[in-house]
Motif scaffolding. Structure first.
Motif, PDB file in Angstrom:
ATOM      1  N   LEU A   1      24.368  38.567   4.906  1.00 43.12           N
ATOM      2  CA  LEU A   1      24.159  39.208   6.202  1.00 43.12           C
ATOM      3  C   LEU A   1      22.674  39.456   6.433  1.00 43.12           C
ATOM      4  CD1 LEU A   1      25.207  40.419   8.785  1.00 43.12           C
ATOM      5  CD2 LEU A   1      25.609  42.573   7.572  1.00 43.12           C
ATOM      6  N   ASP A   2      22.014  39.972   5.410  1.00 45.57           N
ATOM      7  CA  ASP A   2      20.571  40.186   5.507  1.00 45.57           C
ATOM      8  C   ASP A   2      19.859  38.844   5.725  1.00 45.57           C
ATOM      9  OD1 ASP A   2      18.141  41.462   5.500  1.00 45.57           O
ATOM     10  OD2 ASP A   2      17.958  41.522   3.320  1.00 45.57           O
ATOM     11  N   ARG A   3      20.337  37.823   5.037  1.00 46.31           N
ATOM     12  CA  ARG A   3      19.717  36.504   5.177  1.00 46.31           C
ATOM     13  C   ARG A   3      19.900  35.942   6.583  1.00 46.31           C
ATOM     14  NH1 ARG A   3      22.677  32.782   2.168  1.00 46.31           N
ATOM     15  NH2 ARG A   3      22.491  34.296   0.483  1.00 46.31           N
ATOM     16  N   ALA A   4      21.094  36.161   7.164  1.00 50.51           N
ATOM     17  CA  ALA A   4      21.349  35.681   8.525  1.00 50.51           C
ATOM     18  C   ALA A   4      20.386  36.332   9.515  1.00 50.51           C
ATOM     19  CB  ALA A   4      22.793  35.968   8.919  1.00 50.51           C
ATOM     20  N   LEU A   5      20.161  37.632   9.345  1.00 49.61           N
ATOM     21  CA  LEU A   5      19.228  38.330  10.222  1.00 49.61           C
ATOM     22  C   LEU A   5      17.805  37.838  10.015  1.00 49.61           C
ATOM     23  CD1 LEU A   5      20.635  41.960   9.828  1.00 49.61           C
ATOM     24  CD2 LEU A   5      20.930  40.416  11.780  1.00 49.61           C
TER      25      LEU A   5
ATOM     26  N   ARG B   1      20.883  25.659   7.460  1.00 52.27           N
ATOM     27  CA  ARG B   1      20.657  26.959   6.821  1.00 52.27           C
ATOM     28  C   ARG B   1      21.546  28.033   7.452  1.00 52.27           C
ATOM     29  NH1 ARG B   1      16.374  27.204   3.377  1.00 52.27           N
ATOM     30  NH2 ARG B   1      14.875  25.471   3.469  1.00 52.27           N
ATOM     31  N   PHE B   2      21.663  28.020   8.780  1.00 54.93           N
ATOM     32  CA  PHE B   2      22.527  28.988   9.452  1.00 54.93           C
ATOM     33  C   PHE B   2      23.988  28.782   9.047  1.00 54.93           C
ATOM     34  CE2 PHE B   2      18.974  29.642  12.462  1.00 54.93           C
ATOM     35  CZ  PHE B   2      19.026  31.015  12.597  1.00 54.93           C
ATOM     36  N   VAL B   3      24.421  27.532   9.005  1.00 58.13           N
ATOM     37  CA  VAL B   3      25.812  27.236   8.649  1.00 58.13           C
ATOM     38  C   VAL B   3      26.114  27.709   7.235  1.00 58.13           C
ATOM     39  CG1 VAL B   3      27.450  25.388   8.141  1.00 58.13           C
ATOM     40  CG2 VAL B   3      26.115  25.310  10.249  1.00 58.13           C
ATOM     41  N   ASP B   4      25.250  27.399   6.299  1.00 52.41           N
ATOM     42  CA  ASP B   4      25.488  27.791   4.900  1.00 52.41           C
ATOM     43  C   ASP B   4      25.574  29.307   4.760  1.00 52.41           C
ATOM     44  OD1 ASP B   4      25.454  25.135   4.240  1.00 52.41           O
ATOM     45  OD2 ASP B   4      23.412  25.140   3.420  1.00 52.41           O
ATOM     46  N   THR B   5      24.696  30.020   5.473  1.00 49.50           N
ATOM     47  CA  THR B   5      24.677  31.481   5.368  1.00 49.50           C
ATOM     48  C   THR B   5      25.915  32.108   5.998  1.00 49.50           C
ATOM     49  OG1 THR B   5      22.260  31.534   5.324  1.00 49.50           O
ATOM     50  CG2 THR B   5      23.386  33.553   5.980  1.00 49.50           C
ATOM     51  N   VAL B   6      26.288  31.636   7.191  1.00 51.07           N
ATOM     52  CA  VAL B   6      27.480  32.176   7.859  1.00 51.07           C
ATOM     53  C   VAL B   6      28.734  31.827   7.060  1.00 51.07           C
ATOM     54  CG1 VAL B   6      28.888  32.089   9.951  1.00 51.07           C
ATOM     55  CG2 VAL B   6      26.402  32.193  10.124  1.00 51.07           C
ATOM     56  N   ALA B   7      28.738  30.663   6.404  1.00 52.92           N
ATOM     57  CA  ALA B   7      29.879  30.293   5.558  1.00 52.92           C
ATOM     58  C   ALA B   7      30.037  31.280   4.407  1.00 52.92           C
ATOM     59  CB  ALA B   7      29.704  28.873   5.031  1.00 52.92           C
ATOM     60  N   GLU B   8      28.927  31.777   3.864  1.00 48.47           N
ATOM     61  CA  GLU B   8      29.000  32.789   2.814  1.00 48.47           C
ATOM     62  C   GLU B   8      29.593  34.086   3.354  1.00 48.47           C
ATOM     63  OE1 GLU B   8      25.685  33.446   0.164  1.00 48.47           O
ATOM     64  OE2 GLU B   8      24.820  31.508   0.745  1.00 48.47           O
TER      65      GLU B   8
ATOM     66  N   ALA C   1      31.739  34.223   5.731  1.00 46.16           N
ATOM     67  CA  ALA C   1      33.170  33.929   5.852  1.00 46.16           C
ATOM     68  C   ALA C   1      33.859  34.068   4.501  1.00 46.16           C
ATOM     69  CB  ALA C   1      33.372  32.525   6.413  1.00 46.16           C
ATOM     70  N   ASP C   2      33.188  33.664   3.424  1.00 45.48           N
ATOM     71  CA  ASP C   2      33.742  33.823   2.084  1.00 45.48           C
ATOM     72  C   ASP C   2      33.986  35.306   1.768  1.00 45.48           C
ATOM     73  OD1 ASP C   2      33.640  31.104   1.666  1.00 45.48           O
ATOM     74  OD2 ASP C   2      31.724  31.156   0.595  1.00 45.48           O
ATOM     75  N   GLU C   3      33.129  36.169   2.326  1.00 45.13           N
ATOM     76  CA  GLU C   3      33.280  37.611   2.102  1.00 45.13           C
ATOM     77  C   GLU C   3      34.344  38.224   3.000  1.00 45.13           C
ATOM     78  OE1 GLU C   3      29.545  39.536   2.613  1.00 45.13           O
ATOM     79  OE2 GLU C   3      28.678  38.724   0.755  1.00 45.13           O
ATOM     80  N   GLY C   4      34.824  37.442   3.969  1.00 44.48           N
ATOM     81  CA  GLY C   4      35.853  37.948   4.864  1.00 44.48           C
ATOM     82  C   GLY C   4      35.346  38.508   6.168  1.00 44.48           C
ATOM     83  N   MET C   5      34.038  38.386   6.430  1.00 46.94           N
ATOM     84  CA  MET C   5      33.496  38.936   7.667  1.00 46.94           C
ATOM     85  C   MET C   5      33.947  38.117   8.876  1.00 46.94           C
ATOM     86  SD  MET C   5      29.568  40.012   8.598  1.00 46.94           S
ATOM     87  CE  MET C   5      29.655  41.436   7.509  1.00 46.94           C
ATOM     88  N   PHE C   6      34.089  36.801   8.676  1.00 45.10           N
ATOM     89  CA  PHE C   6      34.583  35.900   9.711  1.00 45.10           C
ATOM     90  C   PHE C   6      35.626  34.984   9.085  1.00 45.10           C
ATOM     91  CE2 PHE C   6      29.916  36.343  10.320  1.00 45.10           C
ATOM     92  CZ  PHE C   6      29.923  37.146  11.444  1.00 45.10           C
ATOM     93  N   GLY C   7      36.414  34.350   9.930  1.00 46.86           N
ATOM     94  CA  GLY C   7      37.303  33.318   9.438  1.00 46.86           C
ATOM     95  C   GLY C   7      36.525  32.042   9.194  1.00 46.86           C
ATOM     96  N   HIS C   8      36.945  31.242   8.233  1.00 47.23           N
ATOM     97  CA  HIS C   8      36.230  29.998   7.957  1.00 47.23           C
ATOM     98  C   HIS C   8      36.278  29.040   9.151  1.00 47.23           C
ATOM     99  CE1 HIS C   8      36.500  31.375   3.717  1.00 47.23           C
ATOM    100  NE2 HIS C   8      35.377  30.690   3.598  1.00 47.23           N
ATOM    101  N   ASP C   9      37.307  29.176   9.967  1.00 45.46           N
ATOM    102  CA  ASP C   9      37.398  28.322  11.141  1.00 45.46           C
ATOM    103  C   ASP C   9      36.490  28.802  12.271  1.00 45.46           C
ATOM    104  OD1 ASP C   9      38.856  30.649  11.505  1.00 45.46           O
ATOM    105  OD2 ASP C   9      40.349  29.699  12.802  1.00 45.46           O
TER     106      ASP C   9
END
Length: 227
Positions: free
Chosen positions: A91-95, A139-146, A148-156
């Motif tokens: 999350l920090d990385r996304a920001l 880079r954005f995709v990889d970070t948001v995918a992480e 999603a792994d934490e459950g903040m978003f769905g992988h889809d």
């Protein structure tokens, strides 16, 4: 206008000349603030060659502009890497990615405006699109995918969230360039606040479908404030 005297290039120096052409075109863009003064003839004069020599490397002015802007966005990847080095929390990385993107745009306004000044052709991606897809977007995709792994978003939802985050960063950057006096705050505090709102707001809507309804969201917020 600066004109360089150029000796005859040795055989095999075509790539070097292409680099000089891109550099000269970029200089003209920055000096004049837009692409109106960046004609093929002006670039040829700056490099010290004839206009036909430019056309050996670039089909027209648009192709040269695309190459200049692609080179510009290639540097963005280095900035994103530096801004997120050692940051494990996604999350920090996304920001930090969003803020680095905004800082890069604000620091180089002319090239940023030119890069996004023409609509993209999905059937024929420009060099700019290719560079962004291989660097910043990844880079954005990889970070948001992480996330999603934490459950903040769905992988889809990863691609949707990336698009929303990028749209927010691009919108803030464009508005900061167009309206710098709106009170953005020192160290881009307003920009950071907006990026957080996108990430956390999207996470709430993703985890609680009812929050998409304004009345339900308002009731939940009132309950939260009362605590």
């Amino acid at each position: 206008m600066t004109t360089r005297r150029r000796a005859r290039s040795p055989r095999g120096a075509g790539e070097i000349l292409a680099e000089e052409i891109i550099e000269a075109a970029g200089e003209l863009l920055v000096e004049h603030g837009d692409d109106t003064a960046m004609s093929i003839r002006a670039v040829a004069n700056r490099v010290g060659v004839t206009p036909p020599s430019i056309y050996l490397h670039f089909a027209d002015k648009d192709a040269l502009l695309d190459a200049v802007c692609a080179r510009y966005f290639a540097r963005l990847d280095d900035q994103l890497a530096a801004a997120t080095e050692g940051i494990d929390d996604p999350l920090d990385r996304a920001l930090k990615l969003g803020l680095a993107y905004i800082r890069f745009a604000v620091a180089t306004p002319v090239l940023y405006r030119v890069a996004f000044g023409k609509p993209a052709d999905a059937a024929h991606p420009s060099k700019v699109d290719q560079v962004l897809a291989a660097s910043a977007y990844t880079r954005f995709v990889d970070t948001v995918a992480e996330l999603a792994d934490e459950g903040m978003f769905g992988h889809d939802e990863v691609n949707e969230v990336v698009l929303e985050l990028w749209a927010a960063a691009h919108g803030v950057a464009s508005l900061m360039l167009a309206k710098p006096g709106l009170g953005w705050g020192d160290e881009f505090v307003r920009a950071e606040s907006m990026l957080k709102a996108v990430c956390l707001g999207r996470a709430l809507m993703s985890g609680h479908a009812d929050f998409r309804d304004p009345a339900t969201a308002r009731t939940w917020l009132e309950t939260l404030r009362s605590r």
